[in-house]
Design a protein around this motif. Structure first.
Motif, mmCIF file in Angstrom:
data_model
loop_
_atom_site.group_PDB
_atom_site.id
_atom_site.type_symbol
_atom_site.label_atom_id
_atom_site.label_comp_id
_atom_site.label_asym_id
_atom_site.label_seq_id
_atom_site.Cartn_x
_atom_site.Cartn_y
_atom_site.Cartn_z
ATOM 1 N N ASP A 204 0.993 -1.238 0.195
ATOM 2 C CA ASP A 204 0.170 -0.375 -0.053
ATOM 3 C C ASP A 204 1.026 0.966 0.260
ATOM 4 O O ASP A 204 1.455 2.265 0.901
ATOM 5 C CB ASP A 204 -0.989 -0.227 1.256
ATOM 6 N N ALA A 205 1.230 1.616 -1.308
ATOM 7 C CA ALA A 205 2.033 2.774 -1.558
ATOM 8 C C ALA A 205 1.599 4.464 -0.453
ATOM 9 O O ALA A 205 1.875 5.398 0.049
ATOM 10 C CB ALA A 205 2.154 3.304 -2.661
ATOM 11 N N GLU A 206 0.076 4.339 -0.988
ATOM 12 C CA GLU A 206 -0.459 5.509 -0.015
ATOM 13 C C GLU A 206 -0.574 5.732 0.981
ATOM 14 O O GLU A 206 -0.031 6.539 1.963
ATOM 15 C CB GLU A 206 -1.843 5.200 -0.530
ATOM 16 N N SER A 207 -0.343 4.745 2.183
ATOM 17 C CA SER A 207 -0.177 4.568 3.310
ATOM 18 C C SER A 207 1.548 4.816 3.856
ATOM 19 O O SER A 207 1.731 4.664 5.033
ATOM 20 C CB SER A 207 -0.742 3.107 4.562
ATOM 21 N N PHE A 208 2.600 4.653 2.842
ATOM 22 C CA PHE A 208 3.934 4.348 3.334
ATOM 23 C C PHE A 208 4.035 6.080 3.190
ATOM 24 O O PHE A 208 4.369 6.682 2.052
ATOM 25 C CB PHE A 208 4.708 4.025 1.787
ATOM 26 N N ASN A 209 3.599 6.746 3.572
ATOM 27 C CA ASN A 209 3.343 8.225 3.649
ATOM 28 C C ASN A 209 4.908 8.770 4.918
ATOM 29 O O ASN A 209 4.176 9.962 5.127
ATOM 30 C CB ASN A 209 2.112 8.700 4.105
ATOM 31 N N ILE A 210 5.271 8.269 5.608
ATOM 32 C CA ILE A 210 6.271 8.567 6.941
ATOM 33 C C ILE A 210 7.695 8.792 7.162
ATOM 34 O O ILE A 210 8.326 8.173 6.482
ATOM 35 C CB ILE A 210 5.418 8.264 8.038
ATOM 36 N N LEU A 211 7.687 9.291 6.889
ATOM 37 C CA LEU A 211 9.790 9.872 7.220
ATOM 38 C C LEU A 211 10.130 10.670 8.495
ATOM 39 O O LEU A 211 9.857 12.249 8.202
ATOM 40 C CB LEU A 211 9.628 10.792 5.552
ATOM 41 N N SER A 212 10.077 10.296 9.450
ATOM 42 C CA SER A 212 10.307 10.417 10.763
ATOM 43 C C SER A 212 12.432 10.937 10.909
ATOM 44 O O SER A 212 12.819 10.253 10.599
ATOM 45 C CB SER A 212 10.224 9.641 11.604
ATOM 46 N N MET A 213 12.731 12.271 10.687
ATOM 47 C CA MET A 213 14.062 12.342 11.006
ATOM 48 C C MET A 213 13.898 14.331 10.945
ATOM 49 O O MET A 213 12.911 14.876 10.735
ATOM 50 C CB MET A 213 14.421 12.229 9.753
ATOM 51 N N GLY A 214 14.583 14.526 11.482
ATOM 52 C CA GLY A 214 15.005 15.677 12.657
ATOM 53 C C GLY A 214 14.606 15.944 14.181
ATOM 54 O O GLY A 214 13.642 15.224 14.195
ATOM 55 N N MET A 215 15.144 16.334 14.595
ATOM 56 C CA MET A 215 15.963 16.403 15.969
ATOM 57 C C MET A 215 15.339 18.199 16.688
ATOM 58 O O MET A 215 16.183 18.351 15.875
ATOM 59 C CB MET A 215 16.130 15.271 17.306
ATOM 60 N N SER A 216 16.353 18.335 17.749
ATOM 61 C CA SER A 216 16.627 19.533 18.041
ATOM 62 C C SER A 216 17.431 20.386 17.647
ATOM 63 O O SER A 216 16.991 22.013 17.661
ATOM 64 C CB SER A 216 16.694 20.136 19.869
ATOM 65 N N GLY A 217 18.332 19.992 16.890
ATOM 66 C CA GLY A 217 19.347 20.426 16.745
ATOM 67 C C GLY A 217 19.246 20.888 15.043
ATOM 68 O O GLY A 217 20.442 21.126 14.359
ATOM 69 N N ASP A 218 18.122 19.530 14.139
ATOM 70 C CA ASP A 218 18.324 19.377 12.730
ATOM 71 C C ASP A 218 17.440 19.963 12.308
ATOM 72 O O ASP A 218 17.019 19.457 11.388
ATOM 73 C CB ASP A 218 19.242 18.718 12.759
ATOM 74 N N TYR A 219 16.000 20.266 13.096
ATOM 75 C CA TYR A 219 14.955 19.645 12.688
ATOM 76 C C TYR A 219 14.109 20.813 11.297
ATOM 77 O O TYR A 219 13.940 20.513 10.057
ATOM 78 C CB TYR A 219 14.020 19.977 13.354
ATOM 79 N N GLU A 220 14.981 21.836 11.344
ATOM 80 C CA GLU A 220 14.662 22.214 10.101
ATOM 81 C C GLU A 220 14.752 22.000 8.657
ATOM 82 O O GLU A 220 14.931 21.821 7.342
ATOM 83 C CB GLU A 220 14.832 24.086 10.628
ATOM 84 N N VAL A 221 16.643 21.814 8.843
ATOM 85 C CA VAL A 221 17.165 21.262 8.206
ATOM 86 C C VAL A 221 16.391 19.583 7.494
ATOM 87 O O VAL A 221 16.219 19.546 6.197
ATOM 88 C CB VAL A 221 18.453 20.835 7.670
ATOM 89 N N ALA A 222 15.551 18.838 7.876
ATOM 90 C CA ALA A 222 15.283 17.497 7.898
ATOM 91 C C ALA A 222 13.909 18.127 7.387
ATOM 92 O O ALA A 222 13.660 17.794 6.148
ATOM 93 C CB ALA A 222 15.219 16.899 9.433
ATOM 94 N N VAL A 223 13.244 19.223 7.656
ATOM 95 C CA VAL A 223 11.877 19.410 7.348
ATOM 96 C C VAL A 223 12.278 20.262 5.538
ATOM 97 O O VAL A 223 11.301 19.696 4.582
ATOM 98 C CB VAL A 223 11.063 21.083 7.992
ATOM 99 N N GLU A 224 13.232 21.090 5.576
ATOM 100 C CA GLU A 224 13.217 21.263 3.794
ATOM 101 C C GLU A 224 13.846 20.084 3.121
ATOM 102 O O GLU A 224 13.303 20.368 2.227
ATOM 103 C CB GLU A 224 14.610 22.194 3.994
ATOM 104 N N GLU A 225 14.791 19.100 3.692
ATOM 105 C CA GLU A 225 14.685 17.786 3.271
ATOM 106 C C GLU A 225 13.173 17.207 2.928
ATOM 107 O O GLU A 225 13.765 15.331 2.307
ATOM 108 C CB GLU A 225 15.723 16.650 3.271
ATOM 109 N N GLY A 226 12.165 17.381 3.158
ATOM 110 C CA GLY A 226 10.845 16.068 3.421
ATOM 111 C C GLY A 226 10.642 15.364 4.488
ATOM 112 O O GLY A 226 9.791 14.547 4.602
ATOM 113 N N ALA A 227 10.896 15.825 5.630
ATOM 114 C CA ALA A 227 10.227 14.982 7.061
ATOM 115 C C ALA A 227 8.644 15.056 7.033
ATOM 116 O O ALA A 227 8.742 16.588 6.989
ATOM 117 C CB ALA A 227 11.446 15.996 8.436
ATOM 118 N N THR A 228 8.695 14.443 7.573
ATOM 119 C CA THR A 228 7.367 14.005 7.865
ATOM 120 C C THR A 228 6.825 14.321 9.484
ATOM 121 O O THR A 228 5.296 14.234 9.933
ATOM 122 C CB THR A 228 6.439 12.899 7.338
#
Ligand SMILES: *Cc1c(COP(=O)(O)O)cnc(C)c1O
Length: 243
Positions: A204-228
């Motif tokens: 189910d590619a539809e429900s394959f929709n989570i990319l968990s990455m980025g913590m206090s020190g780097d979350y802005e970069v992680a969001v720019e790169e696609g973190a959900t």
């Protein structure tokens, strides 16, 4: 700063990172990593609008879940973000809304077995050791596709996406390459853009929709790169006291 200001600031930064990268702010979930934090601080965060909490120890997740869901019901979502031992699966399975740290077929089989007994489908992420650090759990990028193919055969497991813990850095730009690699792996799987037999396998590619990455020190970069999902502890609660 008070917790309220910290959360407001983080959400504004997430929104700005979305704008810079042409993403929807509503596609990013902030997980408040509450490990070591007392219940009253979690309640404070809850009252400020936080609904997703991350814990890395099963006992702690279970204890906090039982205490707080009694009061707030299932509006609180719990994320098992730390390494999960097979003998703890049984305890955590119905309490964690998402397990971020699946990195072996043996662990997955235990989750399958316990979920099957309880007749539930367990949402999981595959953890990748994206920077190949000795100290970190997670599969290598080479192991990812073979593990994924095994996992999607398990009827009581739903693979929702990928998770990574990037190296600890003082300059978050240094982690951009890792976040970008994660996003590429994520998209390759989602679009079955790999010459590895994924095209022949139903998932189910539809429900394959989570990319968990980025913590206090780097979350802005992680969001720019696609973190959900970003997992933020100290940025919300302040420094942890492990004593
Ligand atoms: C502790 C932890 C975090 C949060 O770390 P901070 O630097 O405090 O934001 C995120 N992810 C995992 C897996 C953790 O163990």
């Amino acid at each position: 700063m008070m917790m309220k200001e910290r959360i407001t600031d983080i959400l504004a930064r997430i929104e700005a990172a979305c704008e810079r990268s042409g993403r929807n702010y509503s596609d990013v979930t902030l997980i408040a990593v509450s490990k070591t934090m007392p219940l009253h601080m979690i309640e404070e965060a809850y009252n400020l609008g936080m609904r997703h909490f991350g814990e890395n120890k099963v006992q702690e997740l279970v204890r906090k879940h039982d205490e707080l869901n009694e009061v707030y019901g299932n509006s609180i979502k719990w994320h098992q973000i730390g390494h999960l031992q097979r003998n703890k699966v049984k305890q955590v399975i119905e309490k964690a809304d998402l397990i971020h740290s699946v990195d072996s077929i043996r662990l997955a089989h235990m989750i399958e077995q316990e979920s099957s007994k309880k007749d539930i489908i367990c949402d999981i992420l595959i953890q990748i050791n994206i920077a190949k650090e000795n100290t970190k759990d997670g599969v290598s990028t080479d192991e990812l596709i073979p593990l994924f193919i095994e996992l999607i055969r398990l009827p009581h497991i739903r693979v929702r996406g990928l998770m990574a813990i990037a190296p600890y850095v003082t300059n978050p730009e240094k982690n951009r390459e890792y976040f970008s690699k994660m996003r590429q792996l994520f998209i390759d799987i989602k679009t079955k853009n790999i010459d590895n037999g994924l095209t022949d396998i139903f998932f189910d590619a539809e429900s394959f929709n989570i990319l968990s990455m980025g913590m206090s020190g780097d979350y802005e970069v992680a969001v720019e790169e696609g973190a959900t999902m970003v997992r933020i502890g100290t940025g919300i609660f302040g420094e942890r006291d492990y004593s």
